[in-house]
Design a protein around this motif. Structure first.
Motif, mmCIF file in Angstrom:
data_model
loop_
_atom_site.group_PDB
_atom_site.id
_atom_site.type_symbol
_atom_site.label_atom_id
_atom_site.label_comp_id
_atom_site.label_asym_id
_atom_site.label_seq_id
_atom_site.Cartn_x
_atom_site.Cartn_y
_atom_site.Cartn_z
ATOM 1 N N GLN A 130 43.254 43.913 34.889
ATOM 2 C CA GLN A 130 41.999 43.226 35.204
ATOM 3 C C GLN A 130 41.695 43.371 36.692
ATOM 4 O OE1 GLN A 130 39.940 41.638 32.985
ATOM 5 N NE2 GLN A 130 38.530 41.416 34.684
ATOM 6 N N ARG A 135 30.712 45.281 40.534
ATOM 7 C CA ARG A 135 30.511 45.983 39.276
ATOM 8 C C ARG A 135 31.334 47.276 39.200
ATOM 9 N NH1 ARG A 135 24.509 47.214 38.181
ATOM 10 N NH2 ARG A 135 24.949 48.582 39.913
ATOM 11 N N ASN A 137 34.321 47.927 40.544
ATOM 12 C CA ASN A 137 35.700 47.575 40.209
ATOM 13 C C ASN A 137 35.826 47.131 38.766
ATOM 14 O OD1 ASN A 137 37.079 48.179 42.511
ATOM 15 N ND2 ASN A 137 37.354 46.072 43.177
ATOM 16 N N ARG A 138 34.929 46.253 38.335
ATOM 17 C CA ARG A 138 35.051 45.677 37.004
ATOM 18 C C ARG A 138 34.672 46.649 35.901
ATOM 19 N NH1 ARG A 138 32.185 41.338 39.194
ATOM 20 N NH2 ARG A 138 30.579 41.714 37.664
ATOM 21 N N SER A 139 33.919 47.671 36.193
ATOM 22 C CA SER A 139 33.538 48.588 35.119
ATOM 23 C C SER A 139 34.201 49.949 35.285
ATOM 24 C CB SER A 139 32.016 48.717 35.041
ATOM 25 O OG SER A 139 31.497 49.250 36.251
ATOM 26 N N ILE A 140 33.844 50.688 36.294
ATOM 27 C CA ILE A 140 34.331 52.063 36.428
ATOM 28 C C ILE A 140 35.837 52.103 36.695
ATOM 29 C CG2 ILE A 140 34.155 54.186 37.779
ATOM 30 C CD1 ILE A 140 31.168 53.388 38.244
ATOM 31 N N SER A 142 38.121 49.736 36.382
ATOM 32 C CA SER A 142 38.842 49.105 35.287
ATOM 33 C C SER A 142 38.956 50.049 34.089
ATOM 34 C CB SER A 142 38.133 47.819 34.862
ATOM 35 O OG SER A 142 38.779 47.247 33.754
ATOM 36 N N ARG A 143 37.883 50.678 33.738
ATOM 37 C CA ARG A 143 37.893 51.601 32.596
ATOM 38 C C ARG A 143 38.875 52.757 32.838
ATOM 39 N NH1 ARG A 143 32.105 53.187 31.344
ATOM 40 N NH2 ARG A 143 32.061 51.273 32.462
#
Length: 169
Positions: A130, A135, A137-140, A142-143
């Motif tokens: 996590q 955005r 960090n949390r999307s690209i 992280s994925r």
């Protein structure tokens, strides 16, 4: 379904929830030091154990996982959160004894080359790195980190530090 909340802190009482903590100041249902074994529960007592931001404080993780395995019902679920080793919070707290990885609990599953160090055998149901922040960090990030965790931890963790790890075993 009976749940054990390990290191419950100030969690409110709930039906089917047993709150365990080392501190009597938080008024848990059971005051217990997780370094002492055996834990004060019968075999196969719980459908679920939540160990949220606790495992990194324990001196002997294999002993704790063996006790959790003993007191979990067959097909029970162990939920663990812990700071990722790249997170500053992993190092800020002087009571943290371990800095864990996406792969730290592989040692307790069949097929790992070093699984002979513990009798406990878990199936890794899910795990997730996590991230906090924007955005990107949390999307690209992280994925990519969750799709390629070896590459992330070996090459990118110190450039794009994670926040915490979530496991279901």
């Amino acid at each position: 379904m009976t749940i054990l909340s390990v290191g419950c802190g100030l969690k409110e009482p709930q039906n089917n929830l047993v709150r365990l903590d080392i501190s009597s100041a938080v008024n848990p249902d059971v005051v217990w030091d997780l370094e002492k074994t055996p834990y004060p529960f019968d075999d196969s007592s719980f459908s679920e154990i939540e160990c949220l931001d606790v495992i990194e404080h324990l001196g002997n993780i294999p002993n704790a996982l063996e006790e959790f395995h003993r007191i979990l019902k067959p097909d029970g679920v162990l939920k663990i959160t812990t700071p990722h080793f790249s997170c500053a919070n992993s190092y800020i707290d002087p009571t943290h004894k371990w800095h864990l990885s996406y792969f730290s609990f592989d040692y307790f599953s069949d097929g790992h080359c070093l699984s002979y160090y513990s009798k406990a055998r878990y199936k890794i149901i899910s795990r997730h790195i996590q991230f906090q922040g924007g955005r990107i960090n949390r999307s690209i990030i992280s994925r990519l980190a969750n799709k390629f965790p070896i590459n992330y931890e070996q090459r990118w963790a110190w450039i794009f530090p994670a926040w915490y790890l979530y496991f279901e075993l």
